[in-house]
Scaffold this motif. Structure first.
Motif, short mmCIF file in Angstrom:
data_model
loop_
_atom_site.label_atom_id
_atom_site.label_comp_id
_atom_site.label_asym_id
_atom_site.label_seq_id
_atom_site.Cartn_x
_atom_site.Cartn_y
_atom_site.Cartn_z
N SER A 259 123.18 63.31 -48.12
CA SER A 259 121.78 64.23 -48.23
C SER A 259 120.82 63.49 -48.74
O SER A 259 120.90 62.79 -49.81
N LEU A 260 119.67 64.25 -48.64
CA LEU A 260 118.38 63.56 -49.19
C LEU A 260 117.51 65.01 -49.68
O LEU A 260 117.33 65.84 -48.44
N ASP A 261 117.04 65.03 -50.70
CA ASP A 261 116.04 66.11 -51.10
C ASP A 261 114.83 65.49 -50.95
O ASP A 261 114.39 64.45 -51.88
N MET A 262 113.81 65.78 -50.05
CA MET A 262 112.57 65.07 -50.10
C MET A 262 111.61 65.95 -50.58
O MET A 262 110.29 65.79 -50.51
N VAL A 263 112.01 67.15 -51.05
CA VAL A 263 110.95 68.17 -51.64
C VAL A 263 110.77 68.13 -53.19
O VAL A 263 109.65 68.19 -53.47
N GLY A 264 111.64 67.98 -53.91
CA GLY A 264 111.65 67.90 -55.21
C GLY A 264 111.59 69.21 -55.94
O GLY A 264 110.83 69.26 -56.88
N ARG A 265 112.39 70.32 -55.53
CA ARG A 265 112.38 71.55 -56.21
C ARG A 265 113.80 71.79 -56.61
O ARG A 265 114.91 71.38 -55.88
N PRO A 266 114.08 72.14 -57.84
CA PRO A 266 115.55 72.45 -58.41
C PRO A 266 116.47 72.91 -57.21
O PRO A 266 117.41 72.88 -57.22
N GLU A 267 115.88 74.17 -56.38
CA GLU A 267 116.76 74.92 -55.65
C GLU A 267 117.04 74.17 -54.45
O GLU A 267 118.14 74.30 -53.82
N VAL A 268 116.20 73.26 -53.94
CA VAL A 268 116.26 72.45 -52.90
C VAL A 268 117.55 71.22 -53.38
O VAL A 268 118.38 71.00 -52.73
N LEU A 269 117.27 70.76 -54.55
CA LEU A 269 118.25 69.67 -54.94
C LEU A 269 119.59 70.28 -55.00
O LEU A 269 120.63 69.67 -54.70
N ARG A 270 119.71 71.53 -55.71
CA ARG A 270 121.15 72.34 -55.71
C ARG A 270 121.56 72.19 -54.46
O ARG A 270 122.82 71.93 -54.12
N ALA A 271 120.92 72.59 -53.53
CA ALA A 271 121.39 72.87 -52.04
C ALA A 271 121.74 71.49 -51.61
O ALA A 271 122.90 71.36 -50.89
N ALA A 272 121.23 70.50 -51.75
CA ALA A 272 121.53 69.08 -51.17
C ALA A 272 122.45 68.69 -51.85
O ALA A 272 123.40 67.88 -51.28
N ILE A 273 122.80 68.92 -53.20
CA ILE A 273 124.19 68.65 -53.58
C ILE A 273 125.47 69.34 -53.01
O ILE A 273 126.56 68.93 -52.95
N THR A 274 125.14 70.81 -53.32
CA THR A 274 126.05 71.61 -52.80
C THR A 274 126.91 71.35 -51.31
O THR A 274 127.96 71.71 -51.16
N CYS A 275 125.85 71.04 -50.43
CA CYS A 275 126.19 70.80 -49.11
C CYS A 275 127.02 69.86 -48.84
O CYS A 275 127.63 69.47 -47.86
N VAL A 285 114.67 62.22 -53.75
CA VAL A 285 113.50 61.47 -53.38
C VAL A 285 112.20 62.21 -53.94
O VAL A 285 111.08 61.62 -54.44
N GLY A 286 112.13 63.39 -53.64
CA GLY A 286 110.90 64.37 -53.76
C GLY A 286 110.53 64.39 -55.22
O GLY A 286 111.47 64.48 -56.22
N ALA A 287 109.34 64.36 -55.46
CA ALA A 287 108.64 63.96 -56.87
C ALA A 287 108.33 65.35 -57.54
O ALA A 287 107.40 65.85 -57.00
N ALA A 288 109.20 65.78 -58.37
CA ALA A 288 108.88 67.21 -59.15
C ALA A 288 107.90 66.87 -60.35
O ALA A 288 107.90 65.59 -60.77
N PRO A 289 107.00 67.68 -60.89
CA PRO A 289 106.23 67.42 -61.97
C PRO A 289 106.96 67.19 -63.13
O PRO A 289 108.33 67.43 -63.31
N PHE A 290 106.35 66.47 -64.21
CA PHE A 290 107.10 66.16 -65.35
C PHE A 290 107.52 67.48 -66.00
O PHE A 290 106.71 68.37 -65.94
N GLY A 291 108.79 67.53 -66.50
CA GLY A 291 109.28 68.42 -67.39
C GLY A 291 109.97 69.59 -66.43
O GLY A 291 110.69 70.71 -67.22
N ASP A 293 113.36 70.84 -64.54
CA ASP A 293 114.59 70.86 -64.97
C ASP A 293 115.60 71.46 -63.97
O ASP A 293 115.09 72.39 -62.94
N ALA A 294 116.60 70.69 -63.49
CA ALA A 294 117.61 71.02 -62.45
C ALA A 294 118.86 71.52 -62.91
O ALA A 294 119.31 70.77 -63.51
N SER A 295 119.64 72.29 -62.31
CA SER A 295 121.01 72.78 -62.69
C SER A 295 121.97 72.62 -61.56
O SER A 295 121.43 72.75 -60.40
N PHE A 296 123.14 72.30 -61.89
CA PHE A 296 124.11 72.12 -60.91
C PHE A 296 125.55 72.51 -61.66
O PHE A 296 125.66 72.27 -62.57
N GLU A 297 126.62 73.04 -60.90
CA GLU A 297 127.89 73.08 -61.42
C GLU A 297 128.59 71.88 -61.78
O GLU A 297 128.93 71.02 -60.86
N MET A 298 128.69 71.59 -63.02
CA MET A 298 129.33 70.27 -63.43
C MET A 298 130.91 69.76 -62.80
O MET A 298 131.24 68.77 -62.22
#
Length: 368
Positions: A259-275, A285-291, A293-298
């Motif tokens: 999967s690829l997150d081309m958006v750079g938003r935490p909720e998109v990254l989480r979905a891209a991992i979970t799928c 890949v998507g560039a989020a502004p500095f600072g 954070d994203a979360s996912f289930e370890m």
């Protein structure tokens, strides 16, 4: 020499198009007559100071053109040569020596500082220095200065040079994320979140390498239709349905292999991992502004052996990868032209509005 250039002067405000002064090239620099410059999301990030870039700044970092003049030490190109301009690196750090220039230790300073490594700038306005050297080029102008380090010579004269600027950043980023970074085997499944020019370049690359299920995710049906025309086998409008559930259904409950997150938003990254299925890999890949954070289930990540990798500039070595993309385009295997809408340089703000509405995928600005 006097040139016309696009200037980011105030965050969240329209770009300015003004006459500025371009200085003489130094020994390792070239002057390029720009024939086309792609509008990239990073230009808008710089305009809005989501990264700490200086203002006022001449933007543009997906330029293509013809060599107009060369410094005394330049040997790679000569006056009249066609080139694509890309990101600039130091060439001397460990990542550069290892063939990973996108992770150059000086990447941020060289590309976002608004000047040369010594702090000078080749641009001025009304007798005062003007920030430039954006990605080593500031190519939203009719002429710009680049260094020998960040130009790639174009030897195939059959391709329209004005289309090739986006190969210097957005297109090589999306295509490279698939071809260079993830390297999915033929017959594998991939989910790509975000159908801007970077995501659609990833779709074209996934088709090129033989992925059997290419799942495009976006919130605009027009972008999803474009994805299908470029090779997507399945589409998901994530404003209508849960993309993770839909991807699992498409993959017979297994989850995507890549999967690829081309958006750079935490909720998109989480979905891209979970799928992902077991042992799947997600590329950020998507560039989020500095600072941000994203979360996912370890535990979920651990017990399924999923991997996350950051991908900058598609892990590209531009001198190698850009000519290959040009040849793929010339062979009809990588239809870059289907992404492009042309605008006059002075219509930059109209182009921005069209991209932000979703009417245009990749705007290319053509100097008069």
């Amino acid at each position: 020499m006097k040139i016309q250039a696009v200037i980011a002067a105030n965050p969240k405000s329209p770009f300015l198009v003004e006459e500025v002064e371009l200085g003489e090239p130094r020994a390792n620099e070239v002057v390029v007559r720009v024939v086309g410059a792609g509008l990239c999301h990073t230009d808008l990030v710089a305009r809005d100071k989501e990264y700490p870039v200086p203002h006022p700044l001449v933007v543009g970092h997906e330029g293509s053109g013809i060599i107009h003049a060369v410094g005394d030490a330049v040997t790679k190109v000569a006056v009249g040569d066609a080139v694509v301009m890309t990101f600039v690196t130091c060439g001397n750090c460990d990542p550069c020596h290892a063939g990973k220039p996108a992770y150059c230790k000086s990447l941020y300073d060289l590309n976002f500082s608004g000047g040369r490594p010594d702090g000078s700038t080749p641009l001025s306005r009304d007798g005062k220095d003007l920030c430039g050297c954006f990605f080593g080029q500031s190519s939203m102008a009719d002429y710009c200065i680049a260094s020998e380090n960040n130009i790639v010579k174009v030897t195939n004269s059959s391709v329209p040079l004005e289309l090739l600027g986006p190969l210097g950043c957005g297109v090589q980023t999306g295509a490279g994320a698939v071809i260079n970074s993830l390297q999915p085997p033929a017959g594998s499944s991939i989910a790509i979140f975000g159908m801007g020019s970077v995501g659609l370049s990833g779709v074209m690359a996934a088709k090129l390498v033989g992925c059997s299920k290419i799942i495009a995710v976006d919130i605009l049906d027009s972008r999803l239709e474009k994805a299908v025309s470029l090779g997507a086998t399945h589409t998901i409008n994530s404003s209508d349905k849960d993309p993770v559930e839909a991807i699992r259904e498409i993959t017979d409950g297994k989850g995507a292999e890549f999967s690829l997150d081309m958006v750079g938003r935490p909720e998109v990254l989480r979905a891209a991992i979970t799928c992902l299925g077991s042992l799947g890999t997600c590329g950020l890949v998507g560039a989020a502004p500095f600072g941000v954070d994203a979360s996912f289930e370890m535990a979920d990540l651990l017990f399924h052996g999923r991997r996350i990798m950051g991908i900058c500039e598609g892990d590209s070595v531009p001198e190698i990868f850009i000519p290959r993309l040009i040849e793929l385009y010339a062979a009809g295997l990588f239809p870059l032209d289907k992404l492009v809408t042309k605008f006059k340089l002075e219509d930059i703000n109209e182009a921005v509005e069209a991209v932000e509405r979703g009417d245009v995928v990749k705007a290319i600005l053509i100097p008069s």
